[in-house]
Design a protein around this motif. Structure first.
Motif, PDB file in Angstrom:
ATOM      1  N   SER A 142      -5.814   7.150  -0.519  1.00 19.99           N
ATOM      2  CA  SER A 142      -5.612   6.637  -1.249  1.00 19.99           C
ATOM      3  C   SER A 142      -7.552   6.172  -1.835  1.00 19.99           C
ATOM      4  N   ILE A 193       1.301  -1.999   3.068  1.00 26.05           N
ATOM      5  CA  ILE A 193      -0.484  -2.577   2.769  1.00 26.05           C
ATOM      6  C   ILE A 193      -0.489  -3.637   2.098  1.00 26.05           C
ATOM      7  N   LYS A 252       6.127   3.275  -0.927  1.00 29.08           N
ATOM      8  CA  LYS A 252       5.039   1.526  -0.511  1.00 29.08           C
ATOM      9  C   LYS A 252       4.340   3.063   0.130  1.00 29.08           C
ATOM     10  N   HIS A 253       2.894   2.773   0.571  1.00 26.89           N
ATOM     11  CA  HIS A 253       2.099   2.746   0.829  1.00 26.89           C
ATOM     12  C   HIS A 253       1.593   2.153   2.180  1.00 26.89           C
ATOM     13  N   THR A 254       1.032   2.760   2.675  1.00 25.60           N
ATOM     14  CA  THR A 254       0.682   2.543   4.643  1.00 25.60           C
ATOM     15  C   THR A 254      -0.199   1.370   5.033  1.00 25.60           C
ATOM     16  N   ASP A 314      -5.912   3.260   3.547  1.00 17.51           N
ATOM     17  CA  ASP A 314      -4.670   2.841   2.344  1.00 17.51           C
ATOM     18  C   ASP A 314      -3.686   4.295   2.353  1.00 17.51           C
ATOM     19  N   LEU A 315      -2.960   4.721   2.902  1.00 16.50           N
ATOM     20  CA  LEU A 315      -2.165   5.363   3.492  1.00 16.50           C
ATOM     21  C   LEU A 315      -0.626   5.884   2.045  1.00 16.50           C
ATOM     22  N   ALA A 316      -0.828   6.936   1.508  1.00 19.53           N
ATOM     23  CA  ALA A 316       0.552   7.825   1.309  1.00 19.53           C
ATOM     24  C   ALA A 316       1.283   8.468   1.407  1.00 19.53           C
ATOM     25  N   THR A 371      -1.843  10.678   2.275  1.00 20.54           N
ATOM     26  CA  THR A 371      -2.750  11.444   1.353  1.00 20.54           C
ATOM     27  C   THR A 371      -3.846   9.490   1.481  1.00 20.54           C
TER      28      THR A 371
END
Length: 199
Positions: free
Chosen positions: A55, A107, A83-85, A75-77, A53
């Motif tokens: 973000s 992130i 934890k976001h990537t 910002d990827l979930a 997803t």
């Protein structure tokens, strides 16, 4: 958590014009990414990969005309992680194509990745005769899309869907490659993260 990964490659797509910077609508492009998420995530889930997803922008797309570089970050979930990537992208424009730098990290590593990317970009030089300024409009091939199209392609969308481009042809293969590359790179990066945090 200090591990991060990067992929560097050259994309022979033709000369990318930078004369439509003001026409790029990156808010609309972000919404386009979100509307495509369901379709892309069904494909990922069907292949056994976690869903992704978007973000938002971790760094809004911006172009530096002095060195012909385009930078953006998402910002990827991921569905299997709290934890976001960070997906940090740099495109250095040349005469016949672009040099692509794709970084993946946690992130909270944004400041460090931004600094590393800027250092790499500053030290990168095209061969004589291959720089952006060497473009010959009478002889050289032009890319089918502009700056927003580069962001779209790097984000797993058809470049023709970007607000500053017309309809391009035969981009399905490039889209599929971009999706597979992001998924495989993310898997590799997260495995390294797990190994580095193991006792």
């Amino acid at each position: 958590g200090d591990a991060w990964g990067a992929v560097v490659r050259y994309e022979d797509i033709g000369h990318v014009a930078d004369d439509r910077v003001a026409a790029a609508d990156y808010d609309a492009l972000l919404e386009k990414m979100r509307t495509m998420e369901d379709k892309l995530n069904r494909s990922r889930a069907g292949q056994g990969y976690p869903t992704i997803t978007v973000s938002g922008w971790a760094e809004r797309p911006h172009y530096e005309p002095a060195n012909h570089s385009l930078v953006w970050a998402r910002d990827l979930a991921f569905s299997d992680s709290v934890k976001h990537t960070l997906n940090y992208e740099v495109r250095l424009l040349g005469r016949d194509g672009v040099l692509s730098l794709n970084f993946l990290a946690a992130i909270d590593r944004l400041p460090q990745i931004r600094e590393a990317a800027a250092t790499i970009a500053a030290r990168t030089r095209f061969d004589p005769g291959a720089s952006y300024a060497d473009f010959d409009p009478d002889r050289d091939r032009r890319a089918a899309y502009g700056l927003a199209g580069l962001v779209a392609q790097g984000s797993g969308l058809d470049p023709a869907s970007a607000p500053d481009t017309g309809r391009s042809l035969a981009m399905i293969a490039a889209l599929a490659i971009a999706l597979v590359a992001l998924t495989l790179l993310t898997t590799f990066y997260r495995r390294r993260m797990g190994a580095s945090s193991a006792p």
